[in-house]
Design an enzyme around this catalytic site. Structure first.
Site, PDB file in Angstrom:
ATOM      1  N   LYS A 258       0.820  -1.213   0.000  1.00 18.77           N
ATOM      2  CA  LYS A 258       0.000   0.000   0.000  1.00 18.77           C
ATOM      3  C   LYS A 258       0.856   1.267   0.000  1.00 18.77           C
ATOM      4  O   LYS A 258       0.433   2.308  -0.473  1.00 18.77           O
ATOM      5  CB  LYS A 258      -0.891   0.035   1.238  1.00 18.77           C
ATOM      6  CG  LYS A 258      -1.696  -1.188   1.474  1.00 18.77           C
ATOM      7  CD  LYS A 258      -2.821  -1.303   0.498  1.00 18.77           C
ATOM      8  CE  LYS A 258      -3.567  -2.596   0.720  1.00 18.77           C
ATOM      9  NZ  LYS A 258      -4.823  -2.663   0.041  1.00 18.77           N
TER      10      LYS A 258
HETATM   11  C1  LIG Z   1      -0.881  -7.688   2.376  1.00 17.88           C
HETATM   12  C2  LIG Z   1      -2.006  -7.606   1.419  1.00 17.88           C
HETATM   13  N1  LIG Z   1      -2.060  -8.482   0.411  1.00 17.88           N
HETATM   14  C3  LIG Z   1      -3.060  -8.467  -0.482  1.00 17.88           C
HETATM   15  C4  LIG Z   1      -4.101  -7.544  -0.376  1.00 17.88           C
HETATM   16  C5  LIG Z   1      -5.168  -7.562  -1.418  1.00 17.88           C
HETATM   17  O1  LIG Z   1      -5.000  -6.499  -2.318  1.00 17.88           O
HETATM   18  P1  LIG Z   1      -6.243  -5.930  -3.100  1.00 17.88           P
HETATM   19  O2  LIG Z   1      -7.207  -5.462  -2.059  1.00 17.88           O
HETATM   20  O3  LIG Z   1      -5.714  -4.807  -3.920  1.00 17.88           O
HETATM   21  O4  LIG Z   1      -6.805  -7.038  -3.886  1.00 17.88           O
HETATM   22  C6  LIG Z   1      -4.089  -6.627   0.667  1.00 17.88           C
HETATM   23  C7  LIG Z   1      -5.156  -5.625   0.869  1.00 17.88           C
HETATM   24  O5  LIG Z   1      -5.572  -4.935   0.049  1.00 17.88           O
HETATM   25  C8  LIG Z   1      -3.008  -6.626   1.570  1.00 17.88           C
HETATM   26  O6  LIG Z   1      -2.920  -5.731   2.531  1.00 17.88           O
HETATM   27  N1  LIG Z   2      -6.638  -5.123   2.197  1.00 16.51           N
HETATM   28  C1  LIG Z   2      -6.937  -3.759   2.315  1.00 16.51           C
HETATM   29  C2  LIG Z   2      -8.395  -3.485   2.188  1.00 16.51           C
HETATM   30  C3  LIG Z   2      -8.643  -2.147   1.581  1.00 16.51           C
HETATM   31  O1  LIG Z   2      -8.163  -2.175   0.291  1.00 16.51           O
HETATM   32  P1  LIG Z   2      -7.905  -0.930  -0.637  1.00 16.51           P
HETATM   33  O2  LIG Z   2      -6.779  -1.370  -1.503  1.00 16.51           O
HETATM   34  O3  LIG Z   2      -9.160  -0.688  -1.363  1.00 16.51           O
HETATM   35  O4  LIG Z   2      -7.532   0.256   0.193  1.00 16.51           O
HETATM   36  C4  LIG Z   2      -6.320  -3.220   3.598  1.00 16.51           C
HETATM   37  O5  LIG Z   2      -5.285  -3.732   3.981  1.00 16.51           O
HETATM   38  O6  LIG Z   2      -6.838  -2.332   4.212  1.00 16.51           O
END
Ligand SMILES: Cc1ncc(COP(=O)(O)O)c(C=O)c1O
Ligand SMILES: N[C@@H](CCOP(=O)(O)O)C(=O)O
Length: 465
Positions: free
Chosen positions: A112
């Protein structure tokens, strides 16, 4: 570059307005009116360039003339100077044809950070230009919250409110949200699960009076700028492995579908990608949807990869829009079904399109733990449970002739208990977080009720006052 809503009933916006809007006023998600195209020659010209330079070449195609090129360059440099690895997102080989793309070298140890550090700078820039303030809200299953708080802490033009599901994030994730001392940061433990938090955020956006009063803005991947920044590492990874003159495949641990949708965007822009593989944990709604054509929510199960404990996968809406030939009425029908009954059907043609682009499979809790243990024994590489979900699916369900890159979305030290129970190793936090668990916590607890949350935010937000 213009941005249009997946539900077709909100005005098209330029980049800066789409950035500040977050969610469109019709409840839809913004996407570019058309995908910017790079030829193989354009992509070859990126070979050997630094991450920051590739980022500039990709991102300027989305920001157009709304962000001056010098400003964009400066924000990119500043954002990625916060990363602890000179390559920003290095590739590590774990098998003859297998790689992991380490996306966890930012301040909060999750992928993120890659988008959030840039998003905070872009928002600050646009707000300063306009002399405005904004109230940022975000829902998190663990990682978005910490990354957003780190990126926005102390910024004068924004107050940030992060809703996390009480008791359902890892202790490290919780402390990353609750130990900020910045006055503009508000961490809120919601009595519910991640989907409740995300629904509250969407309800706030759909309440026009509240939205305008507090100048609401969002940092979840409903915000286009999040996706845009994540497109970059698909290019850098492919370039390192011989792209665009060789196809590359990617497996992505998936929850809200933002990260893998960025891979789809990279492909639409011209990056030769053979396969995009969705890896889910026991919350396997996406794997079931690809198999049956029916998107059907169930109870969320708590797993060792809590950031993927999600049923309502926001960015799937962007894919539906694409798969229906950008026919917004089909998206509106599906989303109305989801709201009314927690389910919708995908028509045969759209389903064929989705299956052409994606594969999907699940890793159970046992398989995740075994993957952590076996990968460590065979290669010496320590996976976190989210990345292990991806590595399992890549190995068992996605045999390819092209190199397979699994996105390593978090550092194992964010989930020490699960990693230790899988393989006996207790991964240490890096030096800048070494005292995290001793820092004082500050957070509020609220019920999963829109009135209570809006009142809490309305009372403290400085924007619009
Ligand atoms: C460590 C981790 N892996 C995978 C995901 C999944 O990613 P996305 O929500 O973009 O599918 C998340 C949360 O978004 C995460 O924090
Ligand atoms: N897995 C995410 C959930 C929110 O996802 P986002 O990519 O839409 O912000 C988290 O870790 O908060």
């Amino acid at each position: 570059m213009e941005y249009i809503s997946t539900r077709g009933e909100a005005p098209a916006l330029g980049f800066r307005d789409a950035l500040l809007a977050g969610l469109a006023r019709d409840g839809g998600l913004y996407v570019p009116r058309e995908w910017p195209a790079l030829t193989k020659r354009d992509i070859r010209a990126l070979r050997g360039k630094r991450y920051q330079d590739v980022a500039f070449e990709i991102l300027r195609r989305f920001t157009g003339d709304e962000i001056a090129e010098n400003d964009l360059r400066a924000m990119i440099e500043d954002a990625y100077a916060t990363f602890r690895h000179p390559a920003v997102a290095p590739l590590v080989q774990t098998g003859p044809n297998d790689f992991v793309l380490e996306l966890f070298h930012g301040s909060t140890l999750a992928f993120k950070d890659v988008a959030m550090q840039l998003l905070a700078r872009l928002m600050d820039h646009v707000l300063a230009e306009r002399g405005e303030r904004a109230t940022i809200v975000g829902a998190t299953s663990g990682d978005t919250g910490g990354a957003a708080i780190d990126a926005f802490a102390g910024r004068d033009r924004t107050d940030i409110f992060i809703l996390f599901p009480k008791g359902k994030v890892s202790p490290v994730q919780q402390r990353q949200m609750t130990t900020s001392t910045a006055a503009n940061v508000h961490a809120v433990a919601v009595e519910g699960n991640f989907d409740d938090c995300q629904n509250l955020v969407k309800e706030m956006f759909n309440d026009a009076g509240f939205r305008d009063r507090v100048r609401l803005s969002g940092v979840n991947s409903i915000n286009w700028a999040r996706i845009m920044a994540q497109v970059v590492y698909y290019f850098t990874a492919a370039l390192s492995l011989g792209g665009p003159d060789r196809k590359i495949s990617f497996t992505v641990p998936t929850g809200n579908f933002g990260d893998i949708f960025a891979g789809y965007v990279a492909k639409r822009m011209g990056l030769p990608i053979e396969r995009l593989v969705i890896a889910t944990n026991d919350n396997d709604i996406l794997a079931r949807t690809l198999k049956t054509g029916r998107y059907e929510t169930r109870e969320v199960k708590a797993t060792t990869s809590p950031s993927m404990d999600i049923q309502i996968s926001s960015n799937f809406e962007r894919l539906l829009f694409e798969a229906h030939g950008r026919e917004a009425s089909c998206v509106r029908t599906a989303m109305a079904g989801l709201k009314q009954s927690g389910a919708f059907e995908i028509g045969p043609e759209a389903l064929r399109t989705i299956r052409r682009e994606f594969r999907a499979a699940r890793a159970t809790e046992k398989q995740v733990a075994a993957t952590i243990r076996e990968t460590l024994a065979e290669t010496g590489y320590l996976l976190d449970p989210h990345t292990a979900t991806g590595v399992f699916v890549a190995k068992k369900h996605a045999k390819t002739t092209s190199p397979m890159v699994t996105l390593a979305t978090a550092h194992p030290a964010k989930f020490p208990a699960s990693v230790k129970s899988a393989c006996g190793i207790d991964p240490a936090l890096p030096s800048w977080l070494a005292d995290l668990m001793n820092r004082e916590e500050r957070f509020d607890i609220l019920p999963a009720e829109i009135k209570a949350v809006e009142k809490f935010i309305g009372d403290q937000a400085r924007a619009g006052k």
